[in-house]
Design a protein around this motif. Structure first.
Motif, short mmCIF file in Angstrom:
data_model
loop_
_atom_site.label_atom_id
_atom_site.label_comp_id
_atom_site.label_asym_id
_atom_site.label_seq_id
_atom_site.Cartn_x
_atom_site.Cartn_y
_atom_site.Cartn_z
N LYS A 130 18.43 43.45 65.87
CA LYS A 130 17.75 44.11 64.82
C LYS A 130 18.64 44.36 63.56
N VAL A 131 18.19 43.62 62.41
CA VAL A 131 18.99 44.04 61.10
C VAL A 131 18.09 45.01 60.40
N THR A 132 19.06 46.18 59.86
CA THR A 132 18.39 46.93 59.15
C THR A 132 18.79 46.92 57.60
N LYS A 133 17.85 47.52 56.78
CA LYS A 133 18.24 47.27 55.38
C LYS A 133 19.58 47.55 55.08
N ARG A 134 20.06 48.78 55.63
CA ARG A 134 21.47 49.45 55.08
C ARG A 134 22.58 48.59 55.72
N GLU A 135 22.25 47.90 56.72
CA GLU A 135 23.34 46.95 57.12
C GLU A 135 23.23 45.72 56.20
N ILE A 136 22.14 45.27 55.60
CA ILE A 136 22.12 44.11 54.69
C ILE A 136 23.04 44.57 53.61
N ILE A 137 22.48 45.55 53.07
CA ILE A 137 23.28 46.01 51.91
C ILE A 137 24.80 46.10 52.23
N PHE A 138 25.26 46.69 53.33
CA PHE A 138 26.73 46.88 53.48
C PHE A 138 27.33 45.52 54.03
N SER A 139 26.56 44.38 54.36
CA SER A 139 26.99 43.10 54.46
C SER A 139 27.30 42.58 53.36
N VAL A 140 26.40 42.72 52.53
CA VAL A 140 26.55 42.09 50.91
C VAL A 140 27.71 42.64 50.35
N ALA A 141 27.78 43.95 50.46
CA ALA A 141 29.37 44.53 50.13
C ALA A 141 30.69 43.82 50.64
N ILE A 142 30.53 43.44 51.96
CA ILE A 142 31.67 43.05 52.81
C ILE A 142 31.87 41.48 52.06
N VAL A 143 30.57 40.68 52.00
CA VAL A 143 30.74 39.41 51.23
C VAL A 143 31.50 39.47 49.88
N ALA A 144 31.00 40.46 49.18
CA ALA A 144 31.67 40.54 47.76
C ALA A 144 33.12 40.78 47.74
N VAL A 145 33.50 41.67 48.59
CA VAL A 145 34.95 41.93 48.57
C VAL A 145 35.73 41.08 49.11
N MET A 146 35.17 40.21 50.08
CA MET A 146 35.92 39.15 50.60
C MET A 146 35.98 37.85 49.81
N LEU A 147 34.86 37.79 48.98
CA LEU A 147 34.82 36.83 47.86
C LEU A 147 36.10 37.10 46.75
N ILE A 148 36.21 38.27 46.38
CA ILE A 148 37.24 38.67 45.42
C ILE A 148 38.54 38.45 45.88
N PHE A 149 38.83 39.04 47.42
CA PHE A 149 40.09 38.56 47.94
C PHE A 149 40.33 37.15 47.96
N GLY A 150 39.26 36.37 48.08
CA GLY A 150 39.38 34.83 48.49
C GLY A 150 39.81 34.19 46.85
N ILE A 151 39.31 34.68 45.91
CA ILE A 151 39.59 34.16 44.55
C ILE A 151 40.74 34.46 44.38
N VAL A 152 41.45 35.52 44.57
CA VAL A 152 42.88 36.11 44.18
C VAL A 152 43.59 34.94 45.16
N LEU A 153 43.55 34.95 46.37
CA LEU A 153 44.17 33.99 47.29
C LEU A 153 44.31 32.45 46.93
N SER A 154 42.99 32.08 46.44
CA SER A 154 42.98 30.71 45.98
C SER A 154 43.66 30.40 44.62
N ASP A 155 43.85 31.53 43.81
CA ASP A 155 44.34 31.52 42.52
C ASP A 155 46.19 31.39 42.68
N LYS A 156 46.42 32.14 43.68
CA LYS A 156 47.58 31.87 44.15
C LYS A 156 48.20 30.78 44.56
#
Length: 242
Positions: free
Chosen positions: A2-28
Motif C-alpha cells: 500500500k502506497v500512501t499520499k505522504r509516501e508519494i510526496i516524499f518519493s517525488v522529492a527523492i526523484v527531484a533531488v536525484m535528477l538535480i544530482f544527475g544533471i550536475v554529474l552529466s554536466d561534468k
C-alpha cells in the motif's frame, strides 16, 4: 504493498533531488567529453602520407589521426600449419570428464519433490599454451617494435588431433590491416596509440564524438532512481504517518 499520499510526496522529492544530482554529474561528464572533442578536432590529420607521418614524429607535433596500412614485418608459423601470420597461438587441450551436482524436481503421488543427482559431463580444457609473434611491425611504411600498435586480432586457423582426447587448436592474425590510428607523434615514434580497423579519419572522429557515455549514464541513473523509489515504497514508512 500500500502506497500512501505522504509516501508519494516524499518519493517525488527523492526523484527531484536525484535528477538535480544527475544533471550536475552529466554536466561534468559532458565537459570532459567536450575537452576530448576539442583534442580530437585540433589533432593533426595525416591521410596516407608517409613523409608527413615521419615529419610529425621528428617535430613532436603531438596528437594525430593517421590513416594507413598496419602490417607485420615478416611472418610466423608452426611447421604443422599452412600459411603465414603476424601472430599465432597454439593451445593444447585435453578432453576431460567433470562431475557436477544437479537439482531436479519430480512429482510423486501428486506432490512435488526436490532431489539432487550427480552427473558427468565432458569439456575441452586448456593444459598448455604457446605464442609466436613477429619482432617488428610497420605502419604507413615506418617500422616499430611489435606491440607499439596493439592490434593483431587472432582467429581460429585449424585444429589438429593428437588423440581422441588430446588436440592442438591454432589461432592466427592476418599480416596486414587498413585503418586509422589515434596517437601521439613525438621523439621519432608513436605512443598511446589506438588502432581503428577499416575506418577512415572522418569515420574514426565521428565514432569518437558519439556521446554514448551520457546515454549510458542516464540509463543507469534512471534505473537507480527507480530502484530507490521502489525500495522506499517497500520498506516500512510509518514514521511518515507519525
Amino acid at each position: 504493498m500500500k502506497v500512501t499520499k505522504r509516501e508519494i510526496i516524499f518519493s517525488v522529492a527523492i526523484v527531484a533531488v536525484m535528477l538535480i544530482f544527475g544533471i550536475v554529474l552529466s554536466d561534468k561528464i559532458n565537459d570532459s567529453l567536450m575537452n576530448s572533442y576539442q583534442e580530437y578536432n585540433t589533432a593533426l590529420q595525416i591521410n596516407d602520407d608517409p613523409e608527413l607521418f615521419r615529419y610529425g614524429m621528428r617535430t613532436n607535433v603531438g596528437n594525430a589521426f593517421v590513416h594507413g596500412n598496419l602490417a607485420a614485418v615478416g611472418s610466423v608459423s608452426y611447421p604443422e600449419v599452412e600459411g603465414q601470420y603476424a601472430t599465432m597461438t597454439k593451445v593444447t587441450e585435453r578432453y576431460t570428464m567433470h562431475t557436477r551436482t544437479v537439482t531436479r524436481t519430480r512429482t510423486v503421488n501428486g506432490k512435488t519433490q526436490t532431489y539432487t543427482t550427480t552427473e558427468n559431463y565432458w569439456t575441452w580444457d586448456s593444459i598448455d599454451r604457446d605464442y609466436l609473434h613477429v619482432d617488428n611491425i610497420s605502419f604507413l611504411g615506418v617500422e616499430f617494435p611489435y606491440g607499439t600498435i596493439d592490434y593483431f586480432p587472432e582467429h581460429i586457423i585449424t585444429t589438429i588431433y593428437q588423440t581422441s582426447h588430446l588436440r592442438d587448436v591454432y589461432y592466427g592474425s592476418d599480416l596486414e590491416y587498413e585503418g586509422t590510428i589515434y596517437t601521439v607523434l613525438s621523439d621519432n615514434t608513436i605512443s598511446n596509440t589506438t588502432f581503428y580497423c577499416n575506418s577512415s579519419i572522418e569515420e574514426t572522429i565521428d565514432s569518437l564524438e558519439i556521446k554514448w557515455q551520457l546515454i549510458v549514464f542516464w540509463i543507469v541513473w534512471v534505473l537507480l532512481i527507480g530502484g530507490l523509489v521502489y525500495g522506499f515504497y517497500y520498506i516500512d514508512n510509518r514514521w511518515l504517518e507519525g
